[in-house]
Design a protein around this motif. Structure first.
Motif: not given
Lengths: 113, 111
Positions: B25-54
């Motif tokens: 990302q190019t806009e210096n956002h603090r929070y970042m997220y990874w999701y997976r999307q599967d039929p019948g399950h929708g979007l599910r959160l895998i991991h997230y980050s609230y800062g460098v190394k966090d």
């Protein structure tokens, strides 16, 4: 775990018809977001509602947040083929260190010319 | 457009191999997220980050690890890919108002 149920799952309508999509939960959310997703792309944010009873309009789309902030609806007037896509609702909650979203499974809308 | 790119956009890999997906990302956002999307399950959160190394786990974190060594990059690693990890993976960032904006996705197939 907070759950969001969307209905209907699938909707196929003729161009020019009106429709409503529902998003319901037993939990209270601090905000509710609606996204539209087209095949092969990521979800695109349409609107965020944060106040119970809030109504927002985006051209032919009307979004409403329930008074108790547990449910929301999306109403499309005079649907057009360009409205075709997957509509997702997401409830926002504040957790320690993050702002997480709980997603519904989506409503797949097809608007037939 | 929140300036999010994902790479690769498509990947086919074999069971048991390691796989790393990148979100930039190019806009210096603090929070970042990874999701997976599967039929019948929708979007599910895998991991997230609230800062460098966090980072922290989401709903479906088993079999996945993440790293964030700088603000702009959030990496998702499958240490030993399994067929159940075949999915479409989305990265997202959080704006100051709480809204999340998504990248274009990575379609991963594990054979």
């Amino acid at each position: 775990t907070q759950l969001l149920e969307q209905s209907p799952q699938f909707l196929s309508i003729q161009e020019g018809e009106n429709l409503t999509v529902y998003c319901n939960s037993s939990s209270v959310f601090s905000s509710l977001q609606w996204y539209r997703q087209e095949p092969g792309e990521g979800p695109v944010l349409l609107v965020t509602v944060v106040t119970g009873g809030e109504v927002k309009k985006l051209k032919r789309l009307t979004f409403q947040f329930g008074d108790a902030r547990k449910d929301s609806s999306l109403h499309i007037t005079a649907a057009q083929p360009g409205d075709t896509g997957l509509y997702l609702c997401a409830g926002g909650e504040s957790g320690a260190g993050s702002y997480q979203l709980t997603f519904g499974k989506g409503t797949k809308l097809s608007v037939i010319p | 457009d929140a300036g999010i790119t994902q790479s690769p956009r498509h990947k086919v890999t074999e069971t048991g191999t390691p796989v790393t997906l990148r979100c930039h990302q190019t806009e210096n956002h603090r929070y970042m997220y990874w999701y997976r999307q599967d039929p019948g399950h929708g979007l599910r959160l895998i991991h997230y980050s609230y800062g460098v190394k966090d980072t922290d786990k989401g709903e479906v974190s088993d079999g996945y690890s993440v790293s964030r060594s700088k603000t702009e990059d959030f990496l998702l690693t499958l240490e030993s890919a399994t067929s159940s990890q075949t999915s479409v993976y989305f990265c997202a960032v959080r704006e100051s108002g709480g809204e999340q904006y998504f990248g274009p996705g990575t379609r991963l197939t594990v054979t």
